[in-house]
Enzyme design. Structure first.
Site, PDB file in Angstrom:
ATOM      1  N   ASP A 121       7.350  21.233  66.391  1.00 43.45           N
ATOM      2  CA  ASP A 121       8.416  20.840  65.467  1.00 43.45           C
ATOM      3  C   ASP A 121       8.563  19.327  65.526  1.00 43.45           C
ATOM      4  OD1 ASP A 121      10.736  20.315  64.072  1.00 43.45           O
ATOM      5  OD2 ASP A 121      11.999  21.708  65.198  1.00 43.45           O
TER       6      ASP A 121
ATOM      7  N   SER B  22      19.770  22.979  63.590  1.00 46.38           N
ATOM      8  CA  SER B  22      19.536  21.548  63.434  1.00 46.38           C
ATOM      9  C   SER B  22      20.825  20.758  63.600  1.00 46.38           C
ATOM     10  CB  SER B  22      18.878  21.293  62.070  1.00 46.38           C
ATOM     11  OG  SER B  22      18.285  20.020  62.006  1.00 46.38           O
TER      12      SER B  22
ATOM     13  N   HIS C  95      10.438  23.529  61.569  1.00 50.28           N
ATOM     14  CA  HIS C  95      11.788  23.284  62.044  1.00 50.28           C
ATOM     15  C   HIS C  95      12.769  24.401  61.676  1.00 50.28           C
ATOM     16  CE1 HIS C  95      15.055  20.805  63.487  1.00 50.28           C
ATOM     17  NE2 HIS C  95      15.638  20.722  62.293  1.00 50.28           N
TER      18      HIS C  95
END
Length: 266
Positions: free
Chosen positions: A216, A94, A244
């Site tokens: 996602d 991320s 995610h």
């Protein structure tokens, strides 16, 4: 202060090459526990906590330094310098994928390759670019975090995790969010969700694997496709996963995708 104490660096495994793992927002290094066993016999594993997260030294959190992701990229380069004198394989989840991107532009010689898990250089829609959220969506999200961080964490963490058949993972992520210092979390959230580092994509010549999930809402497929088109040396791999955090909810598929990519870097 050394990077070792500042970032709670943990090193184990054996191998000539190091894999540096970096966690996402509201998480810590423990989130990699399902992936590291597959690599520790062939690689040196380096785990750490972003400043402000996990067991990092909270006194090192400088609101000015971390006003942008460049502050974290600086930390990452210091960590690499402290643990090895060889180029590393970097795996970032991320926001840490973007942190790795910035570090690779700054010091490309420090990286063999980078693996981005659920990355997004910009979460806000902009013209033809579909980041997944309108500017108003992100501002509302940040305002909610400011006014009720713990409530926001309890409601959003399960949705970010996804994995509807593994509800315990949503609970784990909620607890992780709630353990983070609220003031630091509020600051980091704005830096994360309002940043735009699309301009760095074309500047990174580091070989890259973009690992995305089929479903996602934080990092939709349009983002991965955009990144692959903009980066000089990038592959896009999509795994079947809702959520995610595929390194937690689909560790086998994540490991296999990484293994396949790393065949050239063993």
């Amino acid at each position: 202060m050394s990077a070792q104490s500042r970032n709670n660096i943990q090193i184990f495994g054996a191998g000539p090459s190091a894999i540096v793992f970096a966690h996402g927002f509201g998480c810590d290094q423990n989130m990699w526990r399902y992936l590291t066993p597959s690599f520790k016999d062939r690689f040196t594993i380096v785990l750490f906590d972003l400043v402000g997260s996990g067991k990092s030294d909270l006194s090192a959190y400088d609101f000015k330094k971390y006003e942008s992701l460049h502050g974290y990229a600086q930390d990452l380069l210091e960590i690499i310098n402290e643990v090895t004198d060889q180029p590393v394989i970097f795996i970032g989840h991320s926001v840490s994928a973007t942190i790795g991107l910035l570090a690779s532009v700054n010091s490309p010689e420090k990286f063999k390759c980078q693996i981005m898990v659920g990355p997004s250089p910009c979460y806000v829609n902009d013209g033809d670019y579909v980041g997944g959220f309108s500017r108003a969506d992100v501002e509302e999200l940040c305002d909610t975090i400011d006014s009720n961080y713990l409530g926001w964490s309890s409601s959003i963490a399960p949705a970010i995790m996804g994995a509807p058949d593994q509800p315990e993972l949503g609970i784990e992520l909620t607890n992780s969010f709630c353990r983070t210092d609220p003031e630091i979390a509020k600051h980091f959230a704005r830096v994360t969700f309002l940043s735009d580092h699309r301009d760095a994509l074309s500047k990174s010549n580091t070989p890259t694997l973009i690992l995305q999930c089929s479903d996602d809402f934080i990092a939709p497929l349009t983002v991965g496709q955009y990144m692959q088109a903009k980066m000089p040396d990038a592959e896009l791999c999509i795994i079947e996963n809702v959520g995610h955090c595929p390194h937690l909810s689909s560790p086998e598929a994540s490991t296999q995708a990484i293994e396949n990519y790393l065949k050239s870097y063993s």
